[in-house]
Design a protein around this motif. Sequence first.
Motif, PDB file in Angstrom:
ATOM      1  N   ASN A   1       4.814 -41.967 -67.780  1.00  0.00           N
ATOM      2  CA  ASN A   1       3.718 -42.704 -68.387  1.00  0.00           C
ATOM      3  C   ASN A   1       4.082 -44.181 -68.579  1.00  0.00           C
ATOM      4  O   ASN A   1       3.719 -44.800 -69.564  1.00  0.00           O
ATOM      5  CB  ASN A   1       3.310 -42.054 -69.718  1.00  0.00           C
ATOM      6  CG  ASN A   1       1.948 -42.515 -70.178  1.00  0.00           C
ATOM      7  OD1 ASN A   1       1.117 -42.919 -69.381  1.00  0.00           O
ATOM      8  ND2 ASN A   1       1.723 -42.454 -71.478  1.00  0.00           N
ATOM      9  N   VAL A   2       4.837 -44.729 -67.622  1.00  0.00           N
ATOM     10  CA  VAL A   2       5.246 -46.128 -67.700  1.00  0.00           C
ATOM     11  C   VAL A   2       4.090 -46.994 -67.218  1.00  0.00           C
ATOM     12  O   VAL A   2       3.804 -47.066 -66.021  1.00  0.00           O
ATOM     13  CB  VAL A   2       6.526 -46.399 -66.864  1.00  0.00           C
ATOM     14  CG1 VAL A   2       6.928 -47.861 -66.962  1.00  0.00           C
ATOM     15  CG2 VAL A   2       7.645 -45.481 -67.308  1.00  0.00           C
ATOM     16  N   ARG A   3       3.417 -47.592 -68.180  1.00  0.00           N
ATOM     17  CA  ARG A   3       2.255 -48.436 -67.900  1.00  0.00           C
ATOM     18  C   ARG A   3       1.889 -49.144 -69.198  1.00  0.00           C
ATOM     19  O   ARG A   3       2.379 -48.766 -70.268  1.00  0.00           O
ATOM     20  CB  ARG A   3       1.080 -47.619 -67.366  1.00  0.00           C
ATOM     21  CG  ARG A   3       0.633 -46.513 -68.292  1.00  0.00           C
ATOM     22  CD  ARG A   3      -0.306 -45.534 -67.578  1.00  0.00           C
ATOM     23  NE  ARG A   3      -0.713 -44.499 -68.499  1.00  0.00           N
ATOM     24  CZ  ARG A   3      -1.880 -44.464 -69.126  1.00  0.00           C
ATOM     25  NH1 ARG A   3      -2.772 -45.415 -68.928  1.00  0.00           N
ATOM     26  NH2 ARG A   3      -2.179 -43.488 -69.939  1.00  0.00           N
ATOM     27  N   PRO A   4       1.047 -50.155 -69.129  1.00  0.00           N
ATOM     28  CA  PRO A   4       0.713 -50.910 -70.349  1.00  0.00           C
ATOM     29  C   PRO A   4       0.164 -50.047 -71.482  1.00  0.00           C
ATOM     30  O   PRO A   4       0.458 -50.293 -72.646  1.00  0.00           O
ATOM     31  CB  PRO A   4      -0.334 -51.928 -69.870  1.00  0.00           C
ATOM     32  CG  PRO A   4      -0.021 -52.123 -68.424  1.00  0.00           C
ATOM     33  CD  PRO A   4       0.462 -50.769 -67.935  1.00  0.00           C
ATOM     34  N   GLU A   5      -0.606 -49.002 -71.163  1.00  0.00           N
ATOM     35  CA  GLU A   5      -1.190 -48.151 -72.199  1.00  0.00           C
ATOM     36  C   GLU A   5      -0.233 -47.046 -72.653  1.00  0.00           C
ATOM     37  O   GLU A   5      -0.536 -46.320 -73.593  1.00  0.00           O
ATOM     38  CB  GLU A   5      -2.490 -47.502 -71.701  1.00  0.00           C
ATOM     39  CG  GLU A   5      -3.574 -48.479 -71.337  1.00  0.00           C
ATOM     40  CD  GLU A   5      -3.375 -49.085 -69.946  1.00  0.00           C
ATOM     41  OE1 GLU A   5      -2.676 -48.495 -69.099  1.00  0.00           O
ATOM     42  OE2 GLU A   5      -3.910 -50.188 -69.712  1.00  0.00           O
ATOM     43  N   GLY A   6       0.885 -46.898 -71.993  1.00  0.00           N
ATOM     44  CA  GLY A   6       1.843 -45.840 -72.326  1.00  0.00           C
ATOM     45  C   GLY A   6       3.195 -46.427 -72.696  1.00  0.00           C
ATOM     46  O   GLY A   6       3.289 -47.308 -73.549  1.00  0.00           O
ATOM     47  N   LEU A   7       4.227 -45.972 -72.033  1.00  0.00           N
ATOM     48  CA  LEU A   7       5.583 -46.447 -72.279  1.00  0.00           C
ATOM     49  C   LEU A   7       5.761 -47.810 -71.604  1.00  0.00           C
ATOM     50  O   LEU A   7       5.559 -47.942 -70.397  1.00  0.00           O
ATOM     51  CB  LEU A   7       6.591 -45.436 -71.720  1.00  0.00           C
ATOM     52  CG  LEU A   7       8.069 -45.713 -71.967  1.00  0.00           C
ATOM     53  CD1 LEU A   7       8.381 -45.713 -73.457  1.00  0.00           C
ATOM     54  CD2 LEU A   7       8.918 -44.667 -71.248  1.00  0.00           C
ATOM     55  N   ARG A   8       6.110 -48.808 -72.412  1.00  0.00           N
ATOM     56  CA  ARG A   8       6.291 -50.161 -71.870  1.00  0.00           C
ATOM     57  C   ARG A   8       7.465 -50.202 -70.903  1.00  0.00           C
ATOM     58  O   ARG A   8       8.411 -49.429 -71.022  1.00  0.00           O
ATOM     59  CB  ARG A   8       6.527 -51.151 -73.004  1.00  0.00           C
ATOM     60  CG  ARG A   8       5.322 -51.363 -73.865  1.00  0.00           C
ATOM     61  CD  ARG A   8       5.528 -52.388 -74.946  1.00  0.00           C
ATOM     62  NE  ARG A   8       6.778 -53.102 -74.838  1.00  0.00           N
ATOM     63  CZ  ARG A   8       7.426 -53.628 -75.866  1.00  0.00           C
ATOM     64  NH1 ARG A   8       6.948 -53.504 -77.070  1.00  0.00           N
ATOM     65  NH2 ARG A   8       8.554 -54.285 -75.700  1.00  0.00           N
ATOM     66  N   HIS A   9       7.406 -51.139 -69.956  1.00  0.00           N
ATOM     67  CA  HIS A   9       8.460 -51.271 -68.946  1.00  0.00           C
ATOM     68  C   HIS A   9       9.826 -51.524 -69.576  1.00  0.00           C
ATOM     69  O   HIS A   9      10.824 -50.913 -69.183  1.00  0.00           O
ATOM     70  CB  HIS A   9       8.116 -52.389 -67.950  1.00  0.00           C
ATOM     71  CG  HIS A   9       6.949 -52.077 -67.093  1.00  0.00           C
ATOM     72  ND1 HIS A   9       5.688 -52.564 -67.349  1.00  0.00           N
ATOM     73  CD2 HIS A   9       6.833 -51.289 -65.987  1.00  0.00           C
ATOM     74  CE1 HIS A   9       4.845 -52.109 -66.440  1.00  0.00           C
ATOM     75  NE2 HIS A   9       5.505 -51.338 -65.599  1.00  0.00           N
ATOM     76  N   ASP A  10       9.890 -52.415 -70.573  1.00  0.00           N
ATOM     77  CA  ASP A  10      11.181 -52.711 -71.188  1.00  0.00           C
ATOM     78  C   ASP A  10      11.738 -51.502 -71.941  1.00  0.00           C
ATOM     79  O   ASP A  10      12.937 -51.241 -71.924  1.00  0.00           O
ATOM     80  CB  ASP A  10      11.119 -53.948 -72.082  1.00  0.00           C
ATOM     81  CG  ASP A  10      10.092 -53.851 -73.200  1.00  0.00           C
ATOM     82  OD1 ASP A  10       9.210 -52.968 -73.161  1.00  0.00           O
ATOM     83  OD2 ASP A  10      10.155 -54.685 -74.121  1.00  0.00           O
TER      84      ASP A  10
END
Length: 186
Positions: free
Chosen positions: A7-16
């Motif tokens: 769920n790596v995406r702006p609405e989920g888990l942030r990239h950093d």
Amino acid sequence: ERNCISNVRPEGLRHDAAAFKLAWLVKRALQLGLTGVALKDESDLELTLRLAAEAGHRSVRLLASGGGRLDHSLFNFFPMFAIADRLGLRLEALSSGWTVTQISTRFPQLAVQQRQGWGLSLMPLSPTLESVDLVGMRYSLSGAQLRFDATLGLSNRIETADALVKIGDGLALVILIPPETLQAET
């Protein structure tokens, strides 16, 4: 069940945050010689606190931080405050009008402003709190010792616009309870 980075995406888990978790998992795998589900990670909240500290933040505010299960709630309110304190972070948890923060040797005082009529409980997490001062409260203290296994810090009332909680040594939760909650209990 564990070590999933999805769920790596702006609405989920942030990239950093995903990169931080991946770096941590690789580091722990190399340290322990374990991989996959045998390598238990810390909670997302603990990893978030570590990320905040590494980014140079000095405080973190959690919203609706009780957790859905009792064990999650207890860990959110006990070890997480000790972890935040060790990392040099002032942690504040907000839920249903309540505010919980820590006071410690690292953060020895907390000014409580414009909260007349609010409840305040001071719950030691260390075996003792030394040199405790409570100013502007119904039950003031000066230089007192509070113990983890006693209830002296339970159920106080803030009576002035500029109240103060101060300690010399130890770690405790400061729990601020809104007046409407106190009225509902009586």
